[in-house]
Design a protein around this motif. Structure first.
Motif, PDB file in Angstrom:
ATOM      1  N   PRO A 165      11.702   8.120   1.218  1.00  0.00           N
ATOM      2  CA  PRO A 165      12.192   6.922   1.526  1.00  0.00           C
ATOM      3  C   PRO A 165      12.644   5.689   2.342  1.00  0.00           C
ATOM      4  O   PRO A 165      12.974   5.301   2.127  1.00  0.00           O
ATOM      5  CB  PRO A 165      13.731   7.395   0.121  1.00  0.00           C
ATOM      6  CG  PRO A 165      12.692   8.222  -0.499  1.00  0.00           C
ATOM      7  CD  PRO A 165      11.555   9.013   0.390  1.00  0.00           C
ATOM      8  N   LYS A 166      12.942   6.544   3.352  1.00  0.00           N
ATOM      9  CA  LYS A 166      13.473   5.941   4.292  1.00  0.00           C
ATOM     10  C   LYS A 166      12.284   5.697   5.838  1.00  0.00           C
ATOM     11  O   LYS A 166      12.611   4.494   5.965  1.00  0.00           O
ATOM     12  CB  LYS A 166      14.451   7.037   5.363  1.00  0.00           C
ATOM     13  CG  LYS A 166      14.926   7.429   7.033  1.00  0.00           C
ATOM     14  CD  LYS A 166      15.236   8.241   7.779  1.00  0.00           C
ATOM     15  CE  LYS A 166      15.294   7.441   8.825  1.00  0.00           C
ATOM     16  NZ  LYS A 166      16.329   8.816   9.478  1.00  0.00           N
TER      17      LYS A 166
ATOM     18  N   THR B 209       0.681  -1.345   0.090  1.00  0.00           N
ATOM     19  CA  THR B 209       0.305  -0.012  -0.123  1.00  0.00           C
ATOM     20  C   THR B 209       1.152   2.010   0.349  1.00  0.00           C
ATOM     21  O   THR B 209       0.327   2.938   0.488  1.00  0.00           O
ATOM     22  CB  THR B 209      -0.860  -0.470   1.416  1.00  0.00           C
ATOM     23  OG1 THR B 209      -0.230   0.236   3.025  1.00  0.00           O
ATOM     24  CG2 THR B 209      -1.545  -1.154   1.384  1.00  0.00           C
ATOM     25  N   ALA B 210       2.209   1.162   0.408  1.00  0.00           N
ATOM     26  CA  ALA B 210       2.639   2.515   0.402  1.00  0.00           C
ATOM     27  C   ALA B 210       3.158   2.998  -1.086  1.00  0.00           C
ATOM     28  O   ALA B 210       3.694   1.890  -2.111  1.00  0.00           O
ATOM     29  CB  ALA B 210       4.610   2.118   0.968  1.00  0.00           C
ATOM     30  N   ILE B 211       3.522   4.702  -1.448  1.00  0.00           N
ATOM     31  CA  ILE B 211       4.314   4.886  -1.973  1.00  0.00           C
ATOM     32  C   ILE B 211       4.822   5.841  -1.669  1.00  0.00           C
ATOM     33  O   ILE B 211       4.851   6.252  -0.653  1.00  0.00           O
ATOM     34  CB  ILE B 211       2.849   5.675  -2.790  1.00  0.00           C
ATOM     35  CG1 ILE B 211       3.547   5.851  -4.798  1.00  0.00           C
ATOM     36  CG2 ILE B 211       2.076   6.305  -2.400  1.00  0.00           C
ATOM     37  CD1 ILE B 211       2.174   5.797  -5.109  1.00  0.00           C
ATOM     38  N   VAL B 212       6.221   5.775  -2.553  1.00  0.00           N
ATOM     39  CA  VAL B 212       6.989   6.809  -2.656  1.00  0.00           C
ATOM     40  C   VAL B 212       6.649   8.199  -3.000  1.00  0.00           C
ATOM     41  O   VAL B 212       6.062   8.288  -3.571  1.00  0.00           O
ATOM     42  CB  VAL B 212       8.433   7.111  -2.361  1.00  0.00           C
ATOM     43  CG1 VAL B 212       9.335   7.823  -2.813  1.00  0.00           C
ATOM     44  CG2 VAL B 212       9.061   5.670  -1.966  1.00  0.00           C
ATOM     45  N   TYR B 213       7.021   8.992  -2.364  1.00  0.00           N
ATOM     46  CA  TYR B 213       7.142  10.841  -2.284  1.00  0.00           C
ATOM     47  C   TYR B 213       8.431  11.887  -1.600  1.00  0.00           C
ATOM     48  O   TYR B 213       8.074  11.459  -0.335  1.00  0.00           O
ATOM     49  CB  TYR B 213       5.760  11.379  -2.154  1.00  0.00           C
ATOM     50  CG  TYR B 213       6.027  13.399  -2.115  1.00  0.00           C
ATOM     51  CD1 TYR B 213       5.278  13.236  -3.735  1.00  0.00           C
ATOM     52  CD2 TYR B 213       5.642  14.507  -1.804  1.00  0.00           C
ATOM     53  CE1 TYR B 213       4.915  14.569  -3.916  1.00  0.00           C
ATOM     54  CE2 TYR B 213       5.607  15.266  -1.778  1.00  0.00           C
ATOM     55  CZ  TYR B 213       5.142  15.541  -2.912  1.00  0.00           C
ATOM     56  OH  TYR B 213       5.508  17.346  -2.858  1.00  0.00           O
ATOM     57  N   GLU B 214       8.638  12.023  -2.722  1.00  0.00           N
ATOM     58  CA  GLU B 214      10.492  12.368  -2.287  1.00  0.00           C
ATOM     59  C   GLU B 214      10.328  13.919  -1.558  1.00  0.00           C
ATOM     60  O   GLU B 214      11.288  15.028  -1.459  1.00  0.00           O
ATOM     61  CB  GLU B 214      11.438  12.111  -3.239  1.00  0.00           C
ATOM     62  CG  GLU B 214      11.317  10.932  -3.629  1.00  0.00           C
ATOM     63  CD  GLU B 214      12.713  10.563  -3.979  1.00  0.00           C
ATOM     64  OE1 GLU B 214      13.552  11.106  -3.924  1.00  0.00           O
ATOM     65  OE2 GLU B 214      12.533   9.682  -4.682  1.00  0.00           O
ATOM     66  N   GLY B 215       9.551  15.017  -2.377  1.00  0.00           N
ATOM     67  CA  GLY B 215       8.939  16.088  -1.808  1.00  0.00           C
ATOM     68  C   GLY B 215       8.649  16.476  -0.912  1.00  0.00           C
ATOM     69  O   GLY B 215       8.365  16.160   0.037  1.00  0.00           O
TER      70      GLY B 215
END
Length: 245
Positions: A94-95, A66-72
């Motif tokens: 990401p961490k 269910t996880a999705i990455v957002y780096e902003g």
């Protein structure tokens, strides 16, 4: 115990006619927030703290990503657009995603956790009545085998396992254990706890009779408060609680 009341998760969480452990905790924290929550005028803040827990629950208990990455940065129009487009996902940086996979690895490769849980039924809902009040709960893992019938609840903690043990009653986990033991008519209740930081230590906590009995007292206090404020009509916005130290 009735397990077929709700067709899906959406229906389970949308129904606020039943009291759950989380709603009873909210009531104890703030009767005003509780009232607004039941009227759909207040909701729990959507924070990374909850998203990490949600992601590891889905991955470990149901095998769902269910996880999705957002780096902003989590503000501004770009973030608002991304969060709206992925409102059904657990948005992590990401961490945080790496931590979820590390926790998953520790849980999956723990011999003691696997021995405890074995083949289990995940995310099982149940409803009942307690003290004349409709109550509900959703078991993380329901196990029924030669060892007996028992529940396992998965918790993540930002603190150490020893601090989790010291703070369990303060967090009303004893109330949760007592309510779920009543709802599901099980012999025992366990918490499997994994730390959110390296080295992601895992602990298994079996609820003692003393812990469960203290939970029953908390449950009675919570339901009596609900009855006093919302069934007997004593609640108003200016309600002030009195305490003894």
């Amino acid at each position: 115990m009735t397990e077929e009341k709700f067709k899906n998760d959406e229906e389970y969480y949308a129904d606020r006619s039943y009291l759950s452990n989380s709603s009873l905790k909210l009531l104890r924290e703030s009767p005003t927030k509780f009232k607004l929550w039941r009227e759909n005028k207040w909701s729990y803040p959507n924070t990374n703290f909850f998203s990490i827990g949600s992601a590891i629950h889905a991955l470990f208990l149901e095998g769902k990503e269910t996880a999705i990455v957002y780096e902003g940065t989590r503000r501004g129009k770009e973030w608002e657009k991304f969060s709206m487009e992925h409102s059904d996902r657990d948005i992590l940086n990401p961490k945080e995603l790496s931590s979820v996979y590390e926790m998953y690895d520790k849980l999956k490769n723990s011999t003691k956790v696997q021995e405890l849980m074995g083949d289990f039924s995940p995310e099982v809902p149940a409803v009942s009545e307690l003290m004349g009040i409709p109550v509900k709960g959703k078991a993380d893992a329901l196990i029924d085998n030669w060892n007996g019938k028992y529940l396992v609840d998965l918790k993540t903690t930002a603190k150490s396992l020893s601090e989790f043990k010291r703070g369990a009653s303060y967090m009303l986990y004893n109330q949760q254990a007592a309510l779920y033991k009543y709802l599901f008519e099980v012999d025992d209740f366990y918490f499997v706890v994994v730390e959110k930081e390296f080295p992601y230590e895992v602990g298994i906590f079996k609820c003692s009779d003393a812990f469960l009995n203290s939970g029953l007292k908390e449950l009675q206090t919570s339901i009596n408060l609900y009855r006093e404020l919302f069934l007997n009509g004593d609640y108003n916005y200016y309600y002030t609680r009195e305490y003894e130290l």
